[in-house]
Design an enzyme around this catalytic site. Structure first.
Site, PDB file in Angstrom:
ATOM      1  N   GLY A  13       3.018  10.104  -3.552  1.00 30.85           N
ATOM      2  CA  GLY A  13       2.027   9.110  -3.944  1.00 30.85           C
ATOM      3  C   GLY A  13       1.711   8.129  -2.838  1.00 30.85           C
ATOM      4  O   GLY A  13       1.543   6.934  -3.082  1.00 30.85           O
ATOM      5  N   ALA A  14       1.582   8.635  -1.604  1.00 29.50           N
ATOM      6  CA  ALA A  14       1.434   7.748  -0.444  1.00 29.50           C
ATOM      7  C   ALA A  14      -0.012   7.569  -0.008  1.00 29.50           C
ATOM      8  O   ALA A  14      -0.269   7.029   1.066  1.00 29.50           O
ATOM      9  CB  ALA A  14       2.270   8.274   0.723  1.00 29.50           C
ATOM     10  N   ARG A  16      -2.207   5.557  -1.192  1.00 32.03           N
ATOM     11  CA  ARG A  16      -2.608   4.155  -1.220  1.00 32.03           C
ATOM     12  C   ARG A  16      -1.485   3.334  -1.856  1.00 32.03           C
ATOM     13  O   ARG A  16      -0.426   3.862  -2.197  1.00 32.03           O
ATOM     14  CB  ARG A  16      -3.910   3.968  -2.004  1.00 32.03           C
ATOM     15  CG  ARG A  16      -3.822   4.436  -3.451  1.00 32.03           C
ATOM     16  CD  ARG A  16      -5.150   4.252  -4.176  1.00 32.03           C
ATOM     17  NE  ARG A  16      -5.063   4.640  -5.588  1.00 32.03           N
ATOM     18  CZ  ARG A  16      -6.035   4.437  -6.472  1.00 32.03           C
ATOM     19  NH1 ARG A  16      -7.164   3.864  -6.094  1.00 32.03           N
ATOM     20  NH2 ARG A  16      -5.886   4.810  -7.731  1.00 32.03           N
ATOM     21  N   ASP A  64       0.931  18.200  -6.547  1.00 32.67           N
ATOM     22  CA  ASP A  64       1.058  17.393  -7.753  1.00 32.67           C
ATOM     23  C   ASP A  64       2.513  17.399  -8.206  1.00 32.67           C
ATOM     24  O   ASP A  64       3.061  18.449  -8.548  1.00 32.67           O
ATOM     25  CB  ASP A  64       0.151  17.988  -8.841  1.00 32.67           C
ATOM     26  CG  ASP A  64       0.119  17.148 -10.108  1.00 32.67           C
ATOM     27  OD1 ASP A  64       0.862  16.153 -10.193  1.00 32.67           O
ATOM     28  OD2 ASP A  64      -0.645  17.505 -11.026  1.00 32.67           O
ATOM     29  N   ASN A  91       7.846   7.849  -5.363  1.00 36.34           N
ATOM     30  CA  ASN A  91       6.961   6.710  -5.599  1.00 36.34           C
ATOM     31  C   ASN A  91       5.809   7.031  -6.547  1.00 36.34           C
ATOM     32  O   ASN A  91       5.356   6.161  -7.288  1.00 36.34           O
ATOM     33  CB  ASN A  91       6.398   6.203  -4.267  1.00 36.34           C
ATOM     34  CG  ASN A  91       5.269   5.230  -4.465  1.00 36.34           C
ATOM     35  OD1 ASN A  91       5.459   4.083  -4.861  1.00 36.34           O
ATOM     36  ND2 ASN A  91       4.040   5.693  -4.231  1.00 36.34           N
ATOM     37  N   TYR A 161       4.822   3.512 -20.673  1.00 38.12           N
ATOM     38  CA  TYR A 161       5.120   3.239 -19.266  1.00 38.12           C
ATOM     39  C   TYR A 161       6.543   2.704 -19.131  1.00 38.12           C
ATOM     40  O   TYR A 161       7.319   3.166 -18.285  1.00 38.12           O
ATOM     41  CB  TYR A 161       4.108   2.235 -18.723  1.00 38.12           C
ATOM     42  CG  TYR A 161       4.333   1.832 -17.284  1.00 38.12           C
ATOM     43  CD1 TYR A 161       3.876   2.627 -16.244  1.00 38.12           C
ATOM     44  CD2 TYR A 161       4.999   0.645 -16.963  1.00 38.12           C
ATOM     45  CE1 TYR A 161       4.068   2.253 -14.922  1.00 38.12           C
ATOM     46  CE2 TYR A 161       5.195   0.264 -15.649  1.00 38.12           C
ATOM     47  CZ  TYR A 161       4.724   1.071 -14.630  1.00 38.12           C
ATOM     48  OH  TYR A 161       4.928   0.704 -13.317  1.00 38.12           O
ATOM     49  N   ILE A 194       2.967  -6.212  -7.960  1.00 37.81           N
ATOM     50  CA  ILE A 194       2.561  -5.854  -6.604  1.00 37.81           C
ATOM     51  C   ILE A 194       1.045  -5.675  -6.567  1.00 37.81           C
ATOM     52  O   ILE A 194       0.465  -5.067  -7.464  1.00 37.81           O
ATOM     53  CB  ILE A 194       3.267  -4.563  -6.133  1.00 37.81           C
ATOM     54  CG1 ILE A 194       4.789  -4.685  -6.329  1.00 37.81           C
ATOM     55  CG2 ILE A 194       2.921  -4.273  -4.678  1.00 37.81           C
ATOM     56  CD1 ILE A 194       5.458  -5.786  -5.537  1.00 37.81           C
TER      57      ILE A 194
END
Length: 257
Positions: A13-14, A16, A64, A91, A161, A194
């Site tokens: 998941g890098a 963004r 994925d 991440n 979540y 964040i």
């Protein structure tokens, strides 16, 4: 004796957000970087460009994490880029599509969050750990999972979540117990608020909290704040610790009276 080659980090998941922030800080610390996202995109290209501007050796591997049947290929492809993986950073993840009443949570939304946020990282960690165990090294190796302060702080408007992130917390402990004897350390990082696209939907809420000094360090966190914590752990600065939780939340999770 030849100098040891720089460590390699594989970050999911890098494209963004937090993932990009982690990649940039690790690159500044001398890591070679393999960045992952679920598909090729302008975001992923920008991450690579920013890494190149810092003089980093970086490659992209598309895949994925929810597609567990392809995890072995994903790990092997990432491993082959630099001939090793010293640090896996779990991440990649998603938030709920719509915040709302816990009484209205659908099975489709619940399954989506568990599939991407928990099932995917669990089996990717399993695949990477197997590869690491099969290739012993004297160097420091780690698996770092980005969960959330919602692993302990309940938000009823995004229940699924919270549940997925709580599962990641236990996952870290379980792999810590299994992998300690293999010289592989695991850690959990719990970010707070964040500044990313994911939190932008609640910007007004968080702006009010910080304006009212609602946290000890009353400001937005930045992706690089999380990156600095990852880099410290991945460097081997805490070799006698594993299974630990590191909060990167400005003290928001501190109990108060």
């Amino acid at each position: 004796m030849p100098a040891e080659k720089p460590k390699v980090a594989f970050i999911t998941g890098a494209g963004r957000g937090i993932g990009r922030g982690i990649a940039l800080v690790l690159a500044e610390k001398g890591f070679r970087i393999v960045v992952n996202d679920m598909q090729a995109s302008a975001d992923l290209d920008e991450t690579l460009a920013l890494l190149a501007a810092r003089g980093a050796e970086a490659k992209a591997v598309v895949g994925d994490i929810a597609a567990i049947d392809h995890h072995q290929d994903l790990i092997e492809t990432a491993w082959a880029e630099f001939g090793r993986i010293d640090c896996l950073v779990n991440n990649a993840g998603v938030s709920v599509a719509t915040r709302g009443d816990i009484l209205d949570v659908t099975s489709q939304s619940f399954d989506r969050l568990i599939t991407i946020n928990l099932r995917g990282p669990f089996f990717l960690t399993q695949a990477c750990a197997r590869r690491m165990v099969a290739t012993p090294t004297a160097g420091f190796r780690s698996i770092i999972t980005i969960s959330s302060m919602n692993a302990e702080a309940a938000s009823p408007d995004r229940a699924e979540y919270c549940i997925s992130k709580t599962g990641l917390s236990m996952m870290t402990k379980l792999f810590a117990l299994r992998l300690a004897g293999e010289g592989i350390h695991t850690y959990e990082i719990r970010p707070g608020v964040i500044r990313t696209a994911m939190t932008a939907v609640a910007k007004d809420k968080y702006d009010r909290i910080f304006a009212d000094n609602g946290a000890p360090l009353s400001r937005w966190g930045e992706p690089e704040d999380v990156g600095r914590a990852v880099a410290t752990l991945a460097s081997g600065a805490f070799p006698y610790s594993t299974g630990e939780v590191v909060h990167v939340d400005g003290g928001l999770s501190l109990p108060t009276l």
